[in-house]
Design a protein around this motif. Sequence first.
Motif, PDB file in Angstrom:
ATOM      1  N   ALA A  36      27.402   3.070  -8.704  1.00  0.00           N
ATOM      2  CA  ALA A  36      28.850   3.015  -8.559  1.00  0.00           C
ATOM      3  C   ALA A  36      29.449   1.889  -9.383  1.00  0.00           C
ATOM      4  O   ALA A  36      30.584   1.957  -9.815  1.00  0.00           O
ATOM      5  N   GLU A  37      28.654   0.816  -9.612  1.00  0.00           N
ATOM      6  CA  GLU A  37      29.191  -0.340 -10.333  1.00  0.00           C
ATOM      7  C   GLU A  37      29.243  -0.139 -11.841  1.00  0.00           C
ATOM      8  O   GLU A  37      29.685  -1.015 -12.577  1.00  0.00           O
ATOM      9  N   GLN A  38      28.803   1.003 -12.331  1.00  0.00           N
ATOM     10  CA  GLN A  38      28.859   1.284 -13.762  1.00  0.00           C
ATOM     11  C   GLN A  38      30.307   1.276 -14.250  1.00  0.00           C
ATOM     12  O   GLN A  38      31.161   1.962 -13.687  1.00  0.00           O
ATOM     13  N   ILE A  86      45.965  -6.372 -16.718  1.00  0.00           N
ATOM     14  CA  ILE A  86      44.698  -6.310 -15.965  1.00  0.00           C
ATOM     15  C   ILE A  86      43.580  -5.776 -16.850  1.00  0.00           C
ATOM     16  O   ILE A  86      42.483  -6.358 -16.903  1.00  0.00           O
ATOM     17  N   TYR A  87      43.852  -4.693 -17.547  1.00  0.00           N
ATOM     18  CA  TYR A  87      42.824  -4.084 -18.383  1.00  0.00           C
ATOM     19  C   TYR A  87      42.394  -5.025 -19.506  1.00  0.00           C
ATOM     20  O   TYR A  87      41.193  -5.200 -19.764  1.00  0.00           O
ATOM     21  N   ARG A  88      43.356  -5.634 -20.172  1.00  0.00           N
ATOM     22  CA  ARG A  88      43.011  -6.541 -21.276  1.00  0.00           C
ATOM     23  C   ARG A  88      42.203  -7.735 -20.782  1.00  0.00           C
ATOM     24  O   ARG A  88      41.228  -8.153 -21.431  1.00  0.00           O
ATOM     25  N   ALA A  89      42.594  -8.295 -19.646  1.00  0.00           N
ATOM     26  CA  ALA A  89      41.858  -9.439 -19.104  1.00  0.00           C
ATOM     27  C   ALA A  89      40.414  -9.050 -18.775  1.00  0.00           C
ATOM     28  O   ALA A  89      39.476  -9.805 -19.056  1.00  0.00           O
ATOM     29  N   ALA A  90      40.255  -7.873 -18.181  1.00  0.00           N
ATOM     30  CA  ALA A  90      38.908  -7.407 -17.831  1.00  0.00           C
ATOM     31  C   ALA A  90      38.075  -7.174 -19.082  1.00  0.00           C
ATOM     32  O   ALA A  90      36.879  -7.499 -19.118  1.00  0.00           O
ATOM     33  N   LEU A  91      38.688  -6.607 -20.103  1.00  0.00           N
ATOM     34  CA  LEU A  91      37.972  -6.363 -21.349  1.00  0.00           C
ATOM     35  C   LEU A  91      37.626  -7.680 -22.034  1.00  0.00           C
ATOM     36  O   LEU A  91      36.519  -7.833 -22.578  1.00  0.00           O
ATOM     37  N   CYS A  92      38.547  -8.651 -21.989  1.00  0.00           N
ATOM     38  CA  CYS A  92      38.250  -9.965 -22.565  1.00  0.00           C
ATOM     39  C   CYS A  92      37.081 -10.625 -21.833  1.00  0.00           C
ATOM     40  O   CYS A  92      36.263 -11.326 -22.450  1.00  0.00           O
ATOM     41  N   TYR A  93      37.001 -10.419 -20.523  1.00  0.00           N
ATOM     42  CA  TYR A  93      35.839 -10.941 -19.801  1.00  0.00           C
ATOM     43  C   TYR A  93      34.553 -10.334 -20.337  1.00  0.00           C
ATOM     44  O   TYR A  93      33.566 -11.038 -20.595  1.00  0.00           O
ATOM     45  N   GLN A  94      34.532  -9.026 -20.499  1.00  0.00           N
ATOM     46  CA  GLN A  94      33.324  -8.361 -20.983  1.00  0.00           C
ATOM     47  C   GLN A  94      32.922  -8.868 -22.369  1.00  0.00           C
ATOM     48  O   GLN A  94      31.734  -9.030 -22.655  1.00  0.00           O
ATOM     49  N   ILE A 110      39.855   1.304 -14.442  1.00  0.00           N
ATOM     50  CA  ILE A 110      38.901   1.007 -15.511  1.00  0.00           C
ATOM     51  C   ILE A 110      38.726  -0.503 -15.641  1.00  0.00           C
ATOM     52  O   ILE A 110      37.603  -1.010 -15.772  1.00  0.00           O
ATOM     53  N   GLY A 111      39.837  -1.238 -15.580  1.00  0.00           N
ATOM     54  CA  GLY A 111      39.744  -2.694 -15.635  1.00  0.00           C
ATOM     55  C   GLY A 111      38.937  -3.243 -14.469  1.00  0.00           C
ATOM     56  O   GLY A 111      38.089  -4.127 -14.648  1.00  0.00           O
ATOM     57  N   ALA A 112      39.176  -2.721 -13.275  1.00  0.00           N
ATOM     58  CA  ALA A 112      38.434  -3.183 -12.097  1.00  0.00           C
ATOM     59  C   ALA A 112      36.936  -2.957 -12.262  1.00  0.00           C
ATOM     60  O   ALA A 112      36.116  -3.777 -11.840  1.00  0.00           O
ATOM     61  N   SER A 113      36.574  -1.840 -12.895  1.00  0.00           N
ATOM     62  CA  SER A 113      35.145  -1.550 -13.086  1.00  0.00           C
ATOM     63  C   SER A 113      34.486  -2.555 -14.015  1.00  0.00           C
ATOM     64  O   SER A 113      33.265  -2.745 -13.977  1.00  0.00           O
ATOM     65  N   LEU A 114      35.281  -3.203 -14.862  1.00  0.00           N
ATOM     66  CA  LEU A 114      34.740  -4.177 -15.812  1.00  0.00           C
ATOM     67  C   LEU A 114      34.538  -5.550 -15.192  1.00  0.00           C
ATOM     68  O   LEU A 114      33.848  -6.401 -15.769  1.00  0.00           O
ATOM     69  N   ARG A 155      33.999  -5.815 -11.629  1.00  0.00           N
ATOM     70  CA  ARG A 155      33.442  -5.619 -10.291  1.00  0.00           C
ATOM     71  C   ARG A 155      32.263  -6.581 -10.077  1.00  0.00           C
ATOM     72  O   ARG A 155      31.366  -6.686 -10.897  1.00  0.00           O
ATOM     73  N   GLY A 156      32.273  -7.286  -8.949  1.00  0.00           N
ATOM     74  CA  GLY A 156      31.166  -8.170  -8.610  1.00  0.00           C
ATOM     75  C   GLY A 156      31.217  -9.533  -9.255  1.00  0.00           C
ATOM     76  O   GLY A 156      30.467 -10.438  -8.856  1.00  0.00           O
ATOM     77  N   VAL A 157      32.080  -9.739 -10.240  1.00  0.00           N
ATOM     78  CA  VAL A 157      32.193 -11.034 -10.895  1.00  0.00           C
ATOM     79  C   VAL A 157      32.925 -11.994  -9.957  1.00  0.00           C
ATOM     80  O   VAL A 157      33.854 -11.595  -9.245  1.00  0.00           O
ATOM     81  N   ASN A 158      32.512 -13.246  -9.929  1.00  0.00           N
ATOM     82  CA  ASN A 158      33.119 -14.260  -9.051  1.00  0.00           C
ATOM     83  C   ASN A 158      33.008 -13.877  -7.572  1.00  0.00           C
ATOM     84  O   ASN A 158      33.827 -14.313  -6.755  1.00  0.00           O
TER      85      ASN A 158
END
Length: 353
Positions: free
Chosen positions: A28-30, A97-105, A148-152, A154-157
């Motif tokens: 699910a975390e994919q 949200i999406y950009r921040a998540a992608l920048c994290y990745q 999609i952003g949340a999936s990037l 998920r589980g971080v922090n």
Amino acid sequence: MIHNALRKISVMILPLGTTMLVHAQMPAEQPLFITSTQIQALQQQPERWTALQKRCDTELDTRAQPVADFSPAPHYSSTGITHDTTAKNLSTDAGIIYRAALCYQLTTNRAYASHAQTMIDAWSKTVKTVDKGQGASDFNFNLPQIIIGASLVRGVNDWDDTTFRALLTDKAAATTHADKANNHGNWGVLLDASIAAYLGNTQQLAKTSHRWQALMQSQVADDGSLPLEICRSNTNNYCGGADQGINGLSYTHYTLLPTAVAAEILALRGFDVYQGDAGRKLGLAYARAARWTRYPDTFPYYQSNDGKLNGIRNAAYFSILQKHYPNPDADTVLREGKVGMNGLELLMLFTAD
């Protein structure tokens, strides 16, 4: 780190058509539609996302703007487009949200993940009701980007996404427009696919893949056009009036974008909708859209609108479909640049350097 492991492989034929689908039950975390290969390749080419990171940095202090009652005004009136602050806030926040998540990745900087998570939590904890009209439509149009952003991240922090999952199951799922015949149906399928993939609901993914195929079969004419979209005007006389067709190419793109993203989400989980009759229909629609984008004067409503069409080059999704249906017109459009509707950073993610 993004994992690519595929587990519990089984084969099944959906009743809709001839497509044999290999079902891969994934964790699910994919992440929803970005693979480890894409991320790792981009991490080695930071020059390709320097501008994105700078934008993420400027947005780090941005606060979410959720509302308890999400009831924006209708998008179109008899005189044109209305501008509703509530709808704009959701769209703006979804992009941040999406950009921040992608920048994290791309950077593994947890500050970006924390920013995305905080904004997701703000919407998840605040929204109590969603209007069945424009509110539901805007949820269909914008929630997939947030999911999609949340999936990037998920589980971080040690992020607890319980409230967000409740938003998806208790509110967002009920807004789906997957049963609609026009572009709303495609956005509804993307919403359903995003929710099912995030929650790891394989049964819902199978149902969604079936609906994806049904829409392609019903929406795409033999010449590749989308009859329900090419006539679109710029008022609430949706398929008529003095400017009939001025938004027809724009809405063709607006239909094929969620179709392509949903196909990626499904294919990564073993539901290869690109194959079979429905996939062939998508290929036809892509070829037609690419031709019109390269040569807009061939669009049916070009002359009647005095050579003016909206959203001609809103075609960033070409970068997804080009790998499945190589097309010379689309290749030219992508190489020429100045391609719009790139809120998911598709040109960076799917276009080879």
